[in-house]
Design a protein around this motif. Structure first.
Motif, PDB file in Angstrom:
ATOM      1  N   GLN A  18       0.735  -1.210  -0.076  1.00 39.85           N
ATOM      2  CA  GLN A  18      -0.056   0.048  -0.084  1.00 39.85           C
ATOM      3  C   GLN A  18       0.912   1.191   0.150  1.00 39.85           C
ATOM      4  O   GLN A  18       0.438   2.192  -0.812  1.00 39.85           O
ATOM      5  N   LYS A  19       1.744   1.303   0.859  1.00 36.62           N
ATOM      6  CA  LYS A  19       2.770   2.399   0.907  1.00 36.62           C
ATOM      7  C   LYS A  19       3.405   2.399  -0.403  1.00 36.62           C
ATOM      8  O   LYS A  19       3.481   3.736  -0.787  1.00 36.62           O
ATOM      9  N   ALA A  20       3.930   1.456  -0.780  1.00 35.01           N
ATOM     10  CA  ALA A  20       4.376   1.820  -2.313  1.00 35.01           C
ATOM     11  C   ALA A  20       3.664   2.281  -3.417  1.00 35.01           C
ATOM     12  O   ALA A  20       4.117   3.019  -4.166  1.00 35.01           O
ATOM     13  N   ASP A  21       2.460   1.797  -3.183  1.00 35.93           N
ATOM     14  CA  ASP A  21       1.203   2.284  -4.172  1.00 35.93           C
ATOM     15  C   ASP A  21       1.054   3.606  -4.180  1.00 35.93           C
ATOM     16  O   ASP A  21       0.816   4.646  -5.024  1.00 35.93           O
ATOM     17  N   LEU A  22       0.957   3.857  -2.855  1.00 37.31           N
ATOM     18  CA  LEU A  22       0.643   5.318  -2.684  1.00 37.31           C
ATOM     19  C   LEU A  22       1.702   6.341  -2.993  1.00 37.31           C
ATOM     20  O   LEU A  22       1.786   7.397  -3.595  1.00 37.31           O
ATOM     21  N   GLN A  23       3.137   5.925  -2.724  1.00 36.74           N
ATOM     22  CA  GLN A  23       4.354   6.559  -3.007  1.00 36.74           C
ATOM     23  C   GLN A  23       4.495   6.865  -4.609  1.00 36.74           C
ATOM     24  O   GLN A  23       4.603   7.825  -5.030  1.00 36.74           O
ATOM     25  N   SER A  24       4.096   5.635  -5.389  1.00 34.48           N
ATOM     26  CA  SER A  24       4.165   5.907  -6.972  1.00 34.48           C
ATOM     27  C   SER A  24       3.032   6.910  -7.221  1.00 34.48           C
ATOM     28  O   SER A  24       3.158   7.551  -8.307  1.00 34.48           O
ATOM     29  N   ARG A  25       1.923   6.876  -6.696  1.00 36.10           N
ATOM     30  CA  ARG A  25       0.816   7.808  -7.111  1.00 36.10           C
ATOM     31  C   ARG A  25       1.155   9.185  -6.570  1.00 36.10           C
ATOM     32  O   ARG A  25       0.965  10.171  -7.554  1.00 36.10           O
ATOM     33  N   ILE A  26       1.799   9.390  -5.373  1.00 33.53           N
ATOM     34  CA  ILE A  26       2.443  10.737  -5.110  1.00 33.53           C
ATOM     35  C   ILE A  26       3.273  10.962  -6.047  1.00 33.53           C
ATOM     36  O   ILE A  26       3.223  12.207  -6.514  1.00 33.53           O
ATOM     37  N   ASP A  27       4.071  10.235  -6.487  1.00 37.96           N
ATOM     38  CA  ASP A  27       5.468  10.779  -7.416  1.00 37.96           C
ATOM     39  C   ASP A  27       5.013  10.864  -8.800  1.00 37.96           C
ATOM     40  O   ASP A  27       5.488  11.844  -9.625  1.00 37.96           O
ATOM     41  N   GLY A  29       2.170  12.274 -10.184  1.00 43.76           N
ATOM     42  CA  GLY A  29       1.676  13.505 -10.573  1.00 43.76           C
ATOM     43  C   GLY A  29       2.596  14.580 -11.049  1.00 43.76           C
ATOM     44  O   GLY A  29       2.591  15.027 -12.041  1.00 43.76           O
ATOM     45  N   PRO A  30       3.678  14.934 -10.009  1.00 43.50           N
ATOM     46  CA  PRO A  30       4.514  15.803 -10.481  1.00 43.50           C
ATOM     47  C   PRO A  30       5.418  15.442 -11.558  1.00 43.50           C
ATOM     48  O   PRO A  30       5.864  16.334 -12.579  1.00 43.50           O
ATOM     49  N   ARG A  31       5.560  14.229 -12.089  1.00 47.54           N
ATOM     50  CA  ARG A  31       6.270  13.666 -12.959  1.00 47.54           C
ATOM     51  C   ARG A  31       5.619  13.968 -14.395  1.00 47.54           C
ATOM     52  O   ARG A  31       6.138  14.447 -15.049  1.00 47.54           O
ATOM     53  N   GLN A  32       4.339  13.538 -14.311  1.00 46.67           N
ATOM     54  CA  GLN A  32       3.545  13.840 -15.353  1.00 46.67           C
ATOM     55  C   GLN A  32       3.338  15.361 -15.748  1.00 46.67           C
ATOM     56  O   GLN A  32       3.128  15.728 -16.818  1.00 46.67           O
ATOM     57  N   LEU A  33       3.387  16.012 -14.619  1.00 46.69           N
ATOM     58  CA  LEU A  33       3.287  17.652 -14.899  1.00 46.69           C
ATOM     59  C   LEU A  33       4.740  18.231 -15.442  1.00 46.69           C
ATOM     60  O   LEU A  33       4.490  19.050 -16.481  1.00 46.69           O
ATOM     61  N   VAL A  34       5.569  17.654 -15.061  1.00 46.63           N
ATOM     62  CA  VAL A  34       6.861  17.975 -15.683  1.00 46.63           C
ATOM     63  C   VAL A  34       6.706  17.793 -17.128  1.00 46.63           C
ATOM     64  O   VAL A  34       7.219  18.694 -18.020  1.00 46.63           O
ATOM     65  N   ALA A  35       6.495  16.530 -17.457  1.00 49.36           N
ATOM     66  CA  ALA A  35       6.377  15.993 -18.971  1.00 49.36           C
ATOM     67  C   ALA A  35       5.553  16.815 -19.613  1.00 49.36           C
ATOM     68  O   ALA A  35       5.887  17.234 -20.938  1.00 49.36           O
TER      69      ALA A  35
END
Ligand SMILES: [Zn+2]
Length: 238
Positions: A18-27, A29-35
């Motif tokens: 769960q933690k890993a999944d949340l972390q990847s969802r948190i990360d 967003g900003p990654r998509q925003l940069v792209a």
């Protein structure tokens, strides 16, 4: 020798995931925003470049049109002079001059035609680039809105899961806690693995008969290949 509870390790693994999944969802967003912002920037640059090219092409076409007009005026002048020519030589000289200018104007007319076609093409490209840029902008705005909407919830969920995980980790027997922590800090959700038949559910390395008996006896077993702490899935008989 430490004793482990498979149920405890199962829950621990679920929280890790769960933690890993949340972390990847948190990360993500900003990654998509940069792209997506990069795509907007590229689109803006392309549009600006095309507008610049359009301006230059228009200037060139205007210059050529002006030149054509000047030569046509000149031909008119020569025509008048030709009609008023006093000698054959003079007549012939004006006639030659007119012929040369008319030929030059023919070439120039072709060039102007090409320039005007080019202007049409560039205008079409600008229209396409503007449409793409609008789509890129919309996408970026959607991503930004999604981040604004979800970031806080994801973060607080992450904090809750992490706290729960930390609490459960305290139940790991003291004599294997360091081994667990080492693999947990480097491998996260892969620090635990369900037994899959005779294999580590993480890396599919085969476990030994001895490890098998240890699992059945609730003794801690670490995968010899990937280091994961192995547990028995629910309803497993060994
Ligand atoms: Zn393994």
């Amino acid at each position: 020798m430490a004793v482990i509870e498979h149920d405890h390790l199962r829950t621990l693994h679920r929280l890790h995931r769960q933690k890993a999944d949340l972390q990847s969802r948190i990360d993500s967003g900003p990654r998509q925003l940069v792209a997506s912002t990069a795509r907007v920037t590229t689109g803006e640059e392309k549009q600006a470049g095309l507008k610049d090219l359009l301006k230059k092409t228009q200037v060139l076409a205007n210059e050529k049109q002006l030149l054509l007009k000047q030569r046509e005026d000149k031909i008119h002048d020569f025509q008048a002079k030709l009609n008023a020519a006093k000698s054959n030589e003079e007549f012939q000289a004006f006639k030659n001059q007119i012929a040369a200018d008319e030929q030059a104007n023919e070439v120039l007319s072709d060039e102007i035609f090409e320039q005007l076609e080019k202007i049409d093409d560039i205008n079409q490209e600008i229209s396409d680039a503007t449409e793409s840029l609008k789509l890129a902008n919309d996408l970026r705005n959607n991503i930004q809105a999604k981040i604004d909407k979800e970031a806080e919830g994801l973060k607080s969920e992450w904090t809750r899961v992490t706290a729960e995980l930390t609490e459960l980790e305290k139940k790991i027997p003291a004599d294997i806690r360091m081994d667990y922590q080492r693999v947990a800090s480097s491998r996260g959700e892969e620090s635990l693995a369900p037994l899959d038949g005779d294999f580590c559910g993480n890396c599919f390395h085969k476990i030994t008969t001895m490890q098998h008996s240890n699992l059945a006896a609730n003794k801690p077993v670490f995968c010899k290949a990937c280091g994961a702490l192995i547990y028995l899935p629910e309803n497993t008989r060994v």
